[in-house]
Structure formats: C-alpha cells, structure tokens
Design an enzyme around this catalytic site. Sequence first.
Site, PDB file in Angstrom:
ATOM      1  N   SER A   1      18.634 -20.800  13.041  1.00 48.95           N
ATOM      2  CA  SER A   1      17.256 -20.969  13.459  1.00 48.95           C
ATOM      3  C   SER A   1      16.299 -20.562  12.330  1.00 48.95           C
ATOM      4  CB  SER A   1      17.005 -20.174  14.745  1.00 48.95           C
ATOM      5  OG  SER A   1      15.819 -20.603  15.370  1.00 48.95           O
TER       6      SER A   1
ATOM      7  N   ASP B   1      19.153 -25.662  18.520  1.00 53.95           N
ATOM      8  CA  ASP B   1      19.055 -24.380  17.817  1.00 53.95           C
ATOM      9  C   ASP B   1      20.416 -23.695  17.656  1.00 53.95           C
ATOM     10  OD1 ASP B   1      18.486 -21.459  17.430  1.00 53.95           O
ATOM     11  OD2 ASP B   1      16.419 -22.133  17.667  1.00 53.95           O
TER      12      ASP B   1
END
Length: 327
Positions: A44, A159
């Site tokens: 991320s 993510d």
Amino acid sequence: MRTSSKPTIALALGSGSARGWAHIGVIRELEDMNIKPDIVTGASVGAIVAGAYASGNLDPFEEWIRSLSRVDIIRLLDAKMKGGGFLQGKSLMDAISKQIGSPEIEDLDLAFACVATELASGREIWIREGSLLDACRASIALPGMFAPARNANGEYLLDGGLVNPVPVSLARAMGADVVIAVNLNGDLVGRHFFVEQKMQEAVTELSDAQIAEIEEKDSQVARWAAKLKAGFGNHLDAYISSLRKKETPDPGLFDVIAGSVNVMQDRITRSRMAGEPPDIHITPKLANIGLMEFDRAEESIREGVVATQRQKHELEELARELQKFNT
C-alpha cells in the site's frame, strides 16, 4: 547476522494510508546510522515510499509531500463513483509520477517489490517487474476508496495490506538475511473516533465564505463539493471534516471505512508477523493520524525518526556488523 559475507539487508514498509509518511523518517534515520538496505518491499502506501526510495527520488518526493495542504489533497482525489471504487487514482498517480518518474522496476537502484491482492481469488500477488507506477497503483487499491487496478492479464488487484500488511515474507523470498520491518498498524483499534473528536476541537475550521472562495477559484474543488453534498454528506475523514463541521458525533462513511481498515490490518499484521517475524521491528505510534490525513507529513515523518531511535541498540549492532565489511 554471523556470516562470512556481508548480510543482505531488506526494509519492509507496511501499509497504513496517511501514516505511511513515517516510512520517510525511518529511512532518514537509518541513513544517519549508515544502514542502507539492499532490498526494499512495500504494501500500500509502503509501496509508494519504497518506490520513491528505490528509484533514487526520495528527496523530491519528501519535499512534495511536506508541501501538501488539505486543499491540494482534495485536488488529487478524482471522484467518479465507478469502476468499483469511489476514487479512480489517476490524478494521484500522475502527481506521484512528477516526483519519481515512471521507471521500470527492473531499472531501479535497489531491488524492489510490492504486494497486491487478486480480487477474484484473494491470492497474494508479488509484483517484481514492469511499471513501478502500475505496481504502486495496484498496491494502494483500498476497497471502498480506490477502484481496483487491472494488470496485463486482466486480473483485478486490490490493496496489498489486505493479505500482507508488512511484507517480511516477500523480503525473505528476495534473499534478505536481515529484515527491518516498519509496522504502522499497532495501537490503532478503537482509537480512531475518539482521537478524531479531540482533533476537531483543535482544528481551525474554515468559514462558509472561505470555502466558497476556494470553490470559486478551483473548479475541481467545486465539483468535489457538489458531489459530497449530493451523495456523501460531510464526511471524508479529518481533512474534509475540518472544512465542514459535523452536525452529529455519528461516524460517517469514511469513518466507518477507516475504523474497519484499522481492525482488519491490525489483526492481519499480528498474525503474519507472529509467523514471519522480522529481525528488527520498528513501530511508529500514529493512532492520532487519520486514514486520509496526508497533509500531516511533518508529524508522521518525525514519529518515524523517533520510532527508529527506539530501536537504536539493535540498529547500532547491525551497523557495526556492516562496518566490518566496509573496512
């Protein structure tokens, strides 16, 4: 670390949205201790900072993120409410490209990889080649916020923090002898709402006249305001909350997303790191930083420095070990 050859050092930078700017403080403090990793991995926001570092562009990237205001951030959020996400991410990635370029992963100064999650199967995906920007875009596709990315095979990617918030295992797979992990997900669960309520009392709020002036001068902010009024009320985490006073203490849409992400990543991080412990574990204390408060870079970076200093004894031992191979 007892080896006849120089140990391979890896830095595993964890997920954590706006708390991710703390990674920059960690890197700066490690540099001051003469510790430079050979490998850098990220999930991320950790992937973005890792990419800036591996490409040799951390200096301009840091200068840029330190300059961001709340209105600047609003300009980067291209809300279209389609494609499986509230935000499309193109404006953000274009801005990041201006700071770090658009290199291929194979051409970076350091060995780099990041983590994403395949939507269809839930598989953990390790991205080690191809476009750095595309890799980072996939790794930041937080459900409910950013639309999923799509790779060359047509797979939708989410993510990386969903499956491996602090990618120690990836660093080990790339040949690391020593892994320094930066975990941004500790000390978060249950604190998001209480901290944000206290922050509201301290934040200087813009008047309706000031907001109207910003909207008049910036058409994108005006469009954003219209969309918020039409469909999403007054809640876009702390920086939007500071532009529009909350009328009730009830959590808004993004408050719920933030709290849910905190719970999820805390639990996954605990589980993964219990089975895949790093050699050195750095844990910035950032519960006061909201999910989307990217304008608070100064605080996050400073805490990254402080958190690294808390592991000074272990890091100095590593630095001494590395020094033996430099003389």
